[in-house]
Design an enzyme around this catalytic site. Structure first.
Site, short mmCIF file in Angstrom:
data_model
loop_
_atom_site.label_atom_id
_atom_site.label_comp_id
_atom_site.label_asym_id
_atom_site.label_seq_id
_atom_site.Cartn_x
_atom_site.Cartn_y
_atom_site.Cartn_z
CB SER A 19 -1.00 -0.37 1.43
OG SER A 19 -1.93 1.34 1.24
N GLY B 143 2.48 3.25 2.37
CA GLY B 143 3.51 3.15 3.55
C GLY B 143 4.42 2.85 3.01
CD GLU B 144 3.43 -1.58 3.29
OE1 GLU B 144 2.96 -1.93 4.28
OE2 GLU B 144 2.65 -0.79 3.03
CE1 TYR B 145 5.29 4.93 -5.33
CE2 TYR B 145 5.52 6.66 -3.71
CZ TYR B 145 5.30 5.92 -5.02
OH TYR B 145 5.75 7.03 -6.05
#
Length: 393
Positions: free
Chosen positions: A32, A34-36
């Site tokens: 999502s 945050g990981e991006y």
């Protein structure tokens, strides 16, 4: 759920039209938004190292895809197809990546096994592992086999490294979290927002970011009781018009929405509610105190590193157990978690009234960021040493 289902209907048609057989592809996958953000520093470096390659970014969640589907860092952004054996084969037939980079903790067995079968170079960055994951609870090779796809694991902490070692994986380095590099870089960006400057008008400013209903219940009590000269900016996690209007009615202080700011004398208002997305990081640069939402209820704490990089004190709710960066920052007293509205009012008032305490707490936050940068440099060195030959070939 509708976006989750409908968005995936276009994945294979997008791949057919945008990725060609002669293209050389590097694929990043993240769950999502945050990981991006964790992947951004590495993506930027990869584009420098491999300028002839196409960058494909895939998301699992609509909250990542819908916001970043037009990211300038990627040649194509898609939803990851559902993890079936058939989809995994078809997906990799279309993408044919030379290098795959997974971010943090997305482990899809069929896709990983197919990457391994095809001997496609695969790396995990900012990895996080816990004892309760099936890899470590079940003494069964079926659960662990997908991890064999990874040529190298870059993990956030020593605990993750030891967990992987315990099941026979030694191709691991503790690199830390690339989010620290991402937020530290924000200091070099243009964070100026004239409407915020007009609104604050020289007063002390509290920014409450990524708030949920539970957070707003706490904040409402402080606003109602507040007799101090302080401006408050609230950026809800989701833009729910009815919830925002209800909140405005429940507080006595004059408030204004971002969407209604034009033509208004913004300095006349005490509360501004940001009913749009994409501005919060810059807004944090104007904060004297930050409240970060998600830890009062069970939705999950949002990014505390964004405000910390600007050297400001941080307040959250009590549910921090799954967020090691928050636990560590709390331990060194750069962050305070509150269990009640009463505690929130107390810490707000102390930080507002005691400038020495406020600045000391903020400096702890800033130093915490500065001491944890460097993950991108380690990962980049590995990529240069192991994959730069792709570009030369």
């Amino acid at each position: 759920m509708k976006l989750f289902v409908e968005g995936r209907k276009n994945t294979f048609s997008l791949l057919r039209s945008q990725i060609h057989k002669e293209d050389r592809v590097i694929w990043f996958h993240m769950a999502s938004l945050g990981e991006y953000e964790q992947g951004v520093p590495v993506m930027k470096r990869v584009k420098e190292l491999f300028p002839k390659h196409k960058i494909l970014v895939s998301f699992y969640s609509p909250s990542g895809y819908e916001i970043k589907k037009n990211s300038p860092l990627a040649d194509l952004v898609i939803y990851l197809p559902l993890d079936t054996a058939k989809n995994a084969k078809l997906f990799l037939d279309y993408v044919h990546p030379e290098l795959t980079i997974f971010v943090k903790y997305e482990f899809w067995p069929n896709i990983l096994n197919e990457l391994n079968r095809r001997n496609i170079q695969t790396v995990l960055i900012s990895g996080g592992f816990r004892e309760d994951q099936l890899f470590f609870k079940m003494n069964n090779n079926w659960f662990r086999k997908p991890l064999e796809a990874f040529d190298y694991f870059f993990v956030q902490n020593e605990k993750s490294k030891l967990l992987l070692n315990s099941i026979g994986f030694y191709n691991v380095k503790v690199s830390g979290d690339t989010r620290f590099d991402r937020v530290a870089n924000q200091l070099q960006q243009n964070n100026k927002l004239e409407f915020i400057e007009e609104f604050i008008d020289g007063e002390l400013c509290i920014v409450a970011g990524s708030t949920w209903t539970e957070d707003e219940s706490f904040l409402k009590e402080f606003i109602v009781q507040n007799k101090l000269n302080v401006k408050i900016i609230i950026a809800p996690h989701s833009i729910d018009r009815d919830r925002i209007r209800s909140f405005q009615k429940a507080i006595s202080s004059p408030s204004i929405l971002y969407s209604e700011k034009d033509g208004k004398q913004l300095s006349d208002y005490d509360i501004m509610i940001i009913d749009t997305i994409g501005l919060l990081t810059k807004i944090y640069s104007y904060a004297d105190i930050a409240y970060v939402g998600g830890a009062v209820g069970t939705t999950g704490l949002h990014n505390i590193l964004e405000p910390a990089t600007f050297g400001i004190p941080i307040i959250t709710g009590p549910n921090l157990d799954k967020f090691p960066e928050a636990v560590k920052l709390k331990a060194v007293k750069g962050l305070y978690s509150v269990n009640s509205k009463f505690e929130l009012i107390n810490i707000f008032e102390k930080l507002i009234r005691d400038s020495e305490f406020r600045h000391k707490t903020g400096n702890i936050s800033k130093q915490y960021i500065e001491h944890n940068v460097g993950a991108t440099k380690l990962i980049s060195a590995y990529l240069e040493n192991n994959y730069v030959k792709m570009e030369e070939n």
